[in-house]
Design an enzyme around this catalytic site. Structure first.
Site, PDB file in Angstrom:
ATOM      1  N   GLU A  19      13.985 -44.444  -5.351  1.00  0.00           N
ATOM      2  CA  GLU A  19      12.922 -44.084  -4.421  1.00  0.00           C
ATOM      3  C   GLU A  19      13.208 -44.546  -3.002  1.00  0.00           C
ATOM      4  OE1 GLU A  19       9.165 -45.844  -5.622  1.00  0.00           O
ATOM      5  OE2 GLU A  19      10.140 -47.616  -6.435  1.00  0.00           O
ATOM      6  N   LYS A  61       0.825  -1.199   0.000  1.00  0.00           N
ATOM      7  CA  LYS A  61       0.000   0.000   0.000  1.00  0.00           C
ATOM      8  C   LYS A  61       0.867   1.260   0.000  1.00  0.00           C
ATOM      9  CE  LYS A  61      -3.792  -0.289   2.311  1.00  0.00           C
ATOM     10  NZ  LYS A  61      -4.224  -0.795   3.611  1.00  0.00           N
ATOM     11  N   ASP A 103       7.799 -42.430  -2.508  1.00  0.00           N
ATOM     12  CA  ASP A 103       8.452 -43.344  -1.577  1.00  0.00           C
ATOM     13  C   ASP A 103       9.728 -42.736  -1.007  1.00  0.00           C
ATOM     14  OD1 ASP A 103       6.924 -45.728  -1.186  1.00  0.00           O
ATOM     15  OD2 ASP A 103       7.203 -46.162  -3.313  1.00  0.00           O
ATOM     16  N   ARG A 122      -3.451   2.840   8.574  1.00  0.00           N
ATOM     17  CA  ARG A 122      -3.720   1.584   7.867  1.00  0.00           C
ATOM     18  C   ARG A 122      -2.522   0.659   7.845  1.00  0.00           C
ATOM     19  NH1 ARG A 122      -7.740   2.575   3.602  1.00  0.00           N
ATOM     20  NH2 ARG A 122      -8.689   4.563   4.077  1.00  0.00           N
ATOM     21  N   CYS A 154       8.949 -39.135 -11.391  1.00  0.00           N
ATOM     22  CA  CYS A 154       7.571 -39.577 -11.615  1.00  0.00           C
ATOM     23  C   CYS A 154       6.754 -39.602 -10.337  1.00  0.00           C
ATOM     24  CB  CYS A 154       7.537 -40.920 -12.327  1.00  0.00           C
ATOM     25  SG  CYS A 154       8.227 -42.253 -11.346  1.00  0.00           S
ATOM     26  N   ARG A 184      -3.350  -1.538  -6.473  1.00  0.00           N
ATOM     27  CA  ARG A 184      -2.491  -2.735  -6.389  1.00  0.00           C
ATOM     28  C   ARG A 184      -2.871  -3.679  -7.508  1.00  0.00           C
ATOM     29  NH1 ARG A 184      -5.499  -5.079  -1.004  1.00  0.00           N
ATOM     30  NH2 ARG A 184      -7.547  -5.085  -1.925  1.00  0.00           N
ATOM     31  N   MET A 239      -5.440  -7.631   8.893  1.00  0.00           N
ATOM     32  CA  MET A 239      -4.910  -6.731   9.916  1.00  0.00           C
ATOM     33  C   MET A 239      -5.854  -5.552  10.124  1.00  0.00           C
ATOM     34  SD  MET A 239      -0.880  -6.912   9.076  1.00  0.00           S
ATOM     35  CE  MET A 239      -1.105  -6.660   7.353  1.00  0.00           C
ATOM     36  N   ARG A 275       6.682 -49.784 -15.662  1.00  0.00           N
ATOM     37  CA  ARG A 275       7.283 -50.305 -14.438  1.00  0.00           C
ATOM     38  C   ARG A 275       6.757 -51.705 -14.150  1.00  0.00           C
ATOM     39  NH1 ARG A 275       6.064 -47.100  -9.030  1.00  0.00           N
ATOM     40  NH2 ARG A 275       4.086 -48.207  -9.163  1.00  0.00           N
ATOM     41  N   TYR A 295      13.107 -34.722 -17.747  1.00  0.00           N
ATOM     42  CA  TYR A 295      11.643 -34.590 -17.789  1.00  0.00           C
ATOM     43  C   TYR A 295      11.036 -34.678 -16.396  1.00  0.00           C
ATOM     44  CZ  TYR A 295      11.367 -39.665 -17.136  1.00  0.00           C
ATOM     45  OH  TYR A 295      11.480 -40.920 -16.630  1.00  0.00           O
ATOM     46  N   HIS A 316      -3.441 -43.206  -1.613  1.00  0.00           N
ATOM     47  CA  HIS A 316      -3.894 -43.898  -2.821  1.00  0.00           C
ATOM     48  C   HIS A 316      -5.048 -43.151  -3.494  1.00  0.00           C
ATOM     49  CE1 HIS A 316      -6.279 -46.908  -5.025  1.00  0.00           C
ATOM     50  NE2 HIS A 316      -5.074 -47.292  -5.442  1.00  0.00           N
ATOM     51  N   ARG A 370       2.010 -47.629 -14.167  1.00  0.00           N
ATOM     52  CA  ARG A 370       1.987 -48.549 -13.013  1.00  0.00           C
ATOM     53  C   ARG A 370       1.223 -49.796 -13.449  1.00  0.00           C
ATOM     54  NH1 ARG A 370       1.078 -43.354 -10.158  1.00  0.00           N
ATOM     55  NH2 ARG A 370       2.547 -43.148  -8.438  1.00  0.00           N
ATOM     56  N   GLY A 380      -8.033  -7.969   4.739  1.00  0.00           N
ATOM     57  CA  GLY A 380      -8.872  -8.091   5.935  1.00  0.00           C
ATOM     58  C   GLY A 380      -8.214  -8.741   7.139  1.00  0.00           C
ATOM     59  N   THR A 402       9.598 -39.907  -5.913  1.00  0.00           N
ATOM     60  CA  THR A 402       9.717 -39.053  -4.719  1.00  0.00           C
ATOM     61  C   THR A 402       8.604 -39.292  -3.699  1.00  0.00           C
ATOM     62  OG1 THR A 402       8.757 -37.359  -6.114  1.00  0.00           O
ATOM     63  CG2 THR A 402      11.116 -37.214  -5.686  1.00  0.00           C
ATOM     64  N   SER A 462      14.522 -42.778 -12.625  1.00  0.00           N
ATOM     65  CA  SER A 462      13.324 -41.964 -12.463  1.00  0.00           C
ATOM     66  C   SER A 462      13.082 -41.824 -10.960  1.00  0.00           C
ATOM     67  CB  SER A 462      12.132 -42.636 -13.142  1.00  0.00           C
ATOM     68  OG  SER A 462      10.976 -41.854 -12.923  1.00  0.00           O
TER      69      SER A 462
HETATM   70  C1  PEP Z   1       6.972 -42.980  -6.064  1.00  0.00           C
HETATM   71  O1  PEP Z   1       7.219 -43.669  -5.088  1.00  0.00           O
HETATM   72  O2  PEP Z   1       7.239 -41.769  -6.122  1.00  0.00           O
HETATM   73  C2  PEP Z   1       6.298 -43.565  -7.245  1.00  0.00           C
HETATM   74  C3  PEP Z   1       6.120 -42.842  -8.335  1.00  0.00           C
HETATM   75  O3  PEP Z   1       5.810 -44.823  -7.117  1.00  0.00           O
HETATM   76  P1  PEP Z   1       4.451 -45.170  -6.364  1.00  0.00           P
HETATM   77  O4  PEP Z   1       3.741 -43.895  -6.060  1.00  0.00           O
HETATM   78  O5  PEP Z   1       3.674 -46.041  -7.282  1.00  0.00           O
HETATM   79  O6  PEP Z   1       4.940 -45.889  -5.143  1.00  0.00           O
HETATM   80 MG    MG Z   2       7.112 -45.826  -5.298  1.00  0.00          MG
END
Ligand code: PEP
Ligand code: MG
Length: 917
Positions: free
Chosen positions: A789, A38, A813, A108, A875, A358, A119, A661, A895, A480, A605, A117, A811, A808
């Site tokens: 993983e 502001k 796991d 202000r 992935c 703003r 503060m 996989r 990728y 899941h 998968r 809103g 992330t 790959s």
């Molecule tokens: C993971 O673990 O990031 C992965 C892509 O495999 P999943 O989610 O199937 O365990």
């Molecule tokens: Mg996994």
């Protein structure tokens, strides 16, 4: 540069107060960090020569100092403030506290990003028992003066003196006193009260303050001013502001600035008014001056909804001169800032004042439209346009939406049943289904359903597919339900912890409220809300244009939204270096992914393919097999079924790479857990139900995520790997022969922790592939690689890379095992961890770059040391998260792979990452 407090090099005392008035200012738009949004924009408007009431801004550094030193101000602040105040008095020709010609100010808040809103603000400051008379004489309007005084007492008492509604009551004593007065006078509108009434109310208000605080209402304007400044700084740490900051990841050290500005009045009669406006429509992005105003009113009247504001275009008829000036200013400001602006203005007796400007908040629709229109108008470049759009906002363009009016009505009517995590955006209504079978039955009967589960398992997939949306009691962002729901593009709300599923009664319960199975509920995967009843939805224009047919699709393709979306996607592709792939395991998902712009599949998968009607039977037969021969017999049944699925995928993907996989989850997930289903299976396979039950029991593990899964399955049951590899490559060869286009296969082994595991699986894969090639008389290009993983895999990546042709990053796991928290039920404590600042955010949603990211860095470094050209991707779910994508860009991955509906987000996020790199 501004000298900083405590800076050793600066000789002059640090500057804490920055003045501004029409035509000149000490600050400018670049100083948002110091002056708040502001303060910086007010200074900028002054520099542009716009009519801004003069004032000064106290810097955010004072706020930090104030909190760090137990509410003490830095030395020098008082002196600087008095100097600024004297300047203000001089430029206005009025004096603070002068009984005949008083200067009145507003105080202000303003942080470097707007926190609407959150503060506090105090208006009409400087009024007391004497100055109110001066104001009355000066304006020749005693009614106005006493109205302003009572407003001031009420606001000051609330914000500074904390005189508020008593416990258990909703009304403040001030509002109650005003209502009493109106009742006594037999009127309903404030406008029907006269000067005498306001005078009497001021007396009542003052006695209320005395009663609540034990002290009279402060009459000294200096005391009032410091009280208000302290209260605004203090409000940086109020509950609302703290919650807002944690939601938007705003660091508490930023602090707020305080702007003290001369009051101007929109409630001085029929030639006065106040309003807010946007330089373009904030909902659609359409280029039209948009806003509302109220004549003879102060800003709070608009906010309080006491009177209904009028569209800004009406101002042209009411006050043509002021409107023309405002029109000019809005064009100038948008041109100057080169972005859509949100403006606040007041007209005092025909004279226009700008109180704020703003960058305007906008929907995802408006964001893409404004960005592309500004490029067309040559106001910004394509690169700037790409950086202007929040990738997450693209989600709104893809999802069916609730009718906004209906949704708001449902909220007002108290139809929000509960709330969960907004795991899969969009809007869905349907009848409550408690089991996958019920969801399927609804679908077969042509009815819509919402599948409501404690949590979902792979067994539920067909029910999830049949339902419009998924609602679970447990689970976090990578549970899941969330993961599969997003991949299917289903609306998904997970972790609605207050929800109880009453199995026997067949009802859903929150507190005392019950909703029976079969009743309608509606879930909003963008806000996490769960509504009782049915809310109308409509498909988005973008999805209609991409996937629809006929006239409707054509119309959607011509819509401004779709055109803007396409332009942003085209430009993003031009500027990004990361390729974007999809996590998909069905041909229709693959087609959807390519329509969204996927350049390949980053994760198929294969276990998800086993849940089709016929396949699950053969799969179960395989698991229940007594020996390798029986297992091979069952696998032989699975082979053609899997091959057919792979053919569908290769047909959909053409020459694009496809990462497949081998089987990953523990086997017990494929067996029925309920007695009736076990009996049925026993009958089918000619076994005893007890045999099935004991097999299920023997496969059950205490922690299946760390159990007999991933490559461990392929190592102990090599025939499973062989069957899958055969199915993949037979399909690839068949498609190559049929279409003349050779699929590009990347075969991936999951959950490797040591190089030896891969050294066992890889020759098995290659030998099987060669067998298939020999039999088919054709070869297709392929790679064999692994997921990284598990932390150990990252640490020994140099050894793994001797065998793996690609990595790959899994992330999901990797996060689970690095933190040692379960991706399926960490939802229980993560929100509190975030609230407490222990986690900056949900590590399953946005990559923990410090820990998990460090492991990735090590793996990248080591992998490249062994195999300099090793192909690297991600992935895990983080592959669709903009912040994580930025990190992947910095690692130089080839990728990112994400669920189909996140591909547009990933394309834009990757472009932004490249542009910012
Ligand atoms: C993971 O673990 O990031 C992965 C892509 O495999 P999943 O989610 O199937 O365990
Ligand atoms: Mg996994």
């Amino acid at each position: 540069m501004t000298p900083r407090p405590g800076s050793k090099r600066s000789k002059r005392p640090p500057k804490f107060v920055y003045t501004f008035r029409e035509g000149e200012a000490e600050g400018d738009r670049e100083q948002k960090n110091l002056l708040g949004g502001k303060g910086a924009n007010l200074a900028e408007m002054c520099r542009l020569g716009l009519p801004v009431p003069p004032g000064f801004t106290i810097t955010t550094e004072v706020c930090s100092h104030y909190h760090k030193h137990s509410r003490r101000y830095p030395a020098n602040l008082r002196k600087q403030l008095n100097g600024a105040l004297a300047q203000l008095e001089e430029s206005m020709g009025k004096r603070f506290g002068d009984p005949t010609n008083p200067l009145l100010v507003s105080v202000r808040s303003g942080a470097r990003v707007s926190m609407p809103g959150m503060m506090d603000t105090v208006l009409n400051l400087g009024l007391n028992d004497e100055t109110v008379n001066g104001l009355a004489t000066l304006t020749e309007n005693p009614r106005f003066a006493w109205d302003a005084y009572r407003r001031f007492i009420q606001m000051y008492a609330d914000v500074v003196l904390e005189v508020r509604a008593a416990k258990g009551e909703t009304q403040s004593p001030f509002t109650r006193a005003l209502d009493d007065l109106k009742r006594k006078r037999g009127v309903t509108q404030d406008t029907e009260l006269d000067a005498e009434d306001w005078m009497g109310l001021v007396r009542t208000y003052k006695s209320l303050v005395k009663k609540a605080t034990g002290k009279p209402f402060p009459q000294d304007p200096q005391e009032q001013l410091w009280g208000a400044i302290g209260a605004v700084f203090h409000s940086w740490n109020n509950e609302r502001a703290v919650a807002y900051r944690s939601m938007h990841m705003i660091p508490s050290r930023w602090g707020t600035a305080v702007t003290v500005m001369t009051m101007v009045y929109g409630n001085m009669g029929d030639t006065s008014g106040t309003g807010v406006a946007f330089t373009r429509d904030p909902a659609t992005g359409e280029k039209r001056f948009y806003g509302e105003f109220l004549m003879n009113a102060q800003g709070e009247d608009v906010v309080a909804g006491l009177r209904t504001p009028k569209p800004i275009s009406n101002l042209r008829d009411v006050m043509p001169k002021a409107y023309a000036q405002l029109e000019r200013i809005q064009r100038l400001l948008e041109g100057h800032y080169r972005d859509m602006q949100d403006l606040e203005f007041t007209i005092e007796q025909g004279r226009l004042f700008m109180l704020q400007c703003r960058a305007g908040k906008r929907t995802g629709f408006a964001a893409v439209r404004i960005a592309t229109d500004l490029v067309k108008e040559r106001k910004i470049t394509q690169k700037e346009a790409l950086l202007r759009v929040d990738p997450e906002a693209l989600d709104q363009l893809l999802q069916p939406v609730f009718d906004q009016v209906e949704q708001e009505r449902a909220r007002k009517e108290g139809r929000v049943l509960t709330r969960g995590l907004n795991a899969g955006p969009g809007a869905a209504s349907g009848r409550i289904a408690f089991t996958p079978e019920e969801a399927i039955a609804f679908k077969d009967a042509g009815e819509k359903s919402i599948l409501v589960r404690l949590e979902t398992s792979p067994e539920d997939i067909r029910g999830m597919q049949a339902a419009m949306g998924i609602l679970t009691v447990r689970g976090g962002m990578t549970s899941h339900a969330a993961l599969v729901g997003r991949q299917m593009g289903k609306v998904c709300v997970v972790g609605a912890a207050h929800l109880r599923i009453e199995e026997r009664r067949k009802t859903l319960r929150v507190g005392e409220r019950r909703v029976p199975a079969g009743e309608w509920i509606s879930i909003d995967g963008t806000t996490g809300e769960v509504f009782v009843g049915q809310l109308a939805t409509q498909p988005s224009q973008v999805t209609q244009a991409l996937f629809g047919k006929g006239k409707r699709a054509e119309r959607a393709a011509q819509s401004p939204t779709f055109k803007a979306y396409s332009a942003i996607m085209r430009w993003a592709d031009k500027h990004r270096s990361l390729a974007i792939r999809a996590n998909a395991d069905q041909p229709d998902q693959c087609r959807m992914a390519t329509a969204f712009g996927a350049q390949g599949i980053g994760l198929c998968r294969t276990e998800h393919m086993f849940f089709g009607e016929k396949k699950i039977g053969a799969m179960r037969e395989m698991i229940l097999a007594e020996d390798a021969t029986a297992r091979k017999r069952a696998l032989a049944k699975l082979l053609p079924l899997q091959r057919k699925d792979f053919e569908g995928i290769f047909m959909a993907m053409g020459r694009r790479p496809v990462t497949i996989r081998t089987l990953d989850p523990p086997l017990h997930e494929f067996l029925p857990h309920e007695k009736p289903a076990q009996r049925e299976l026993a009958k089918k396979l000619g076994l005893k139900a007890s045999e099935i039950a004991s097999k299920v029991e023997s496969l059950t593990e205490l922690n299946p995520m760390l159990g007999h899964r991933g490559c461990r399955l392929g190592i102990t049951f090599p025939e499973i790997t062989q069957m899958q590899v055969r199915a993949v490559f037979e399909a690839a060869c068949n498609v190559a022969k049929r279409t003349g286009k050779k699929p590009r296969v990347e075969l991936m082994i999951p959950l490797i922790a040591s190089s030896q595991e891969l050294e066992v699986q890889e020759p098995l894969v290659r030998a099987t592939v060669e067998e298939v090639f020999a039999k088919k008389g054709i070869r297709v290009p392929f790679l064999v690689g692994t997921m990284i993983e598990l932390p150990r895999a990252a640490l020994v990546a140099d050894a793994i890379a001797r065998t793996a042709e690609f990595f790959s990053f899994g992330t999901n796991d990797l996060t689970q095992t690095t933190f040692g928290i379960s991706r399926d039920d960490a939802g229980k404590f993560i929100p509190e961890y975030i609230q407490e600042g222990i986690y900056a955010g949900d590590p399953f949603a946005s990559l923990d770059t410090r820990g998990v990211g460090r492991l990735m860095e090590i793996a990248v470094e080591q992998g490249r040391a062994t195999r300099p050209k090793i192909k690297l991707g991600i992935c895990g779910e983080h592959g669709g998260d903009p912040r994580s994508i930025r990190f992947c860009e910095s690692l130089g991955l080839a990728y990112v792979s994400c669920s189909p509906f996140r591909i547009p987000i990933a394309r834009l996020a990757a472009a932004q990452a490249a542009l910012r790199a």
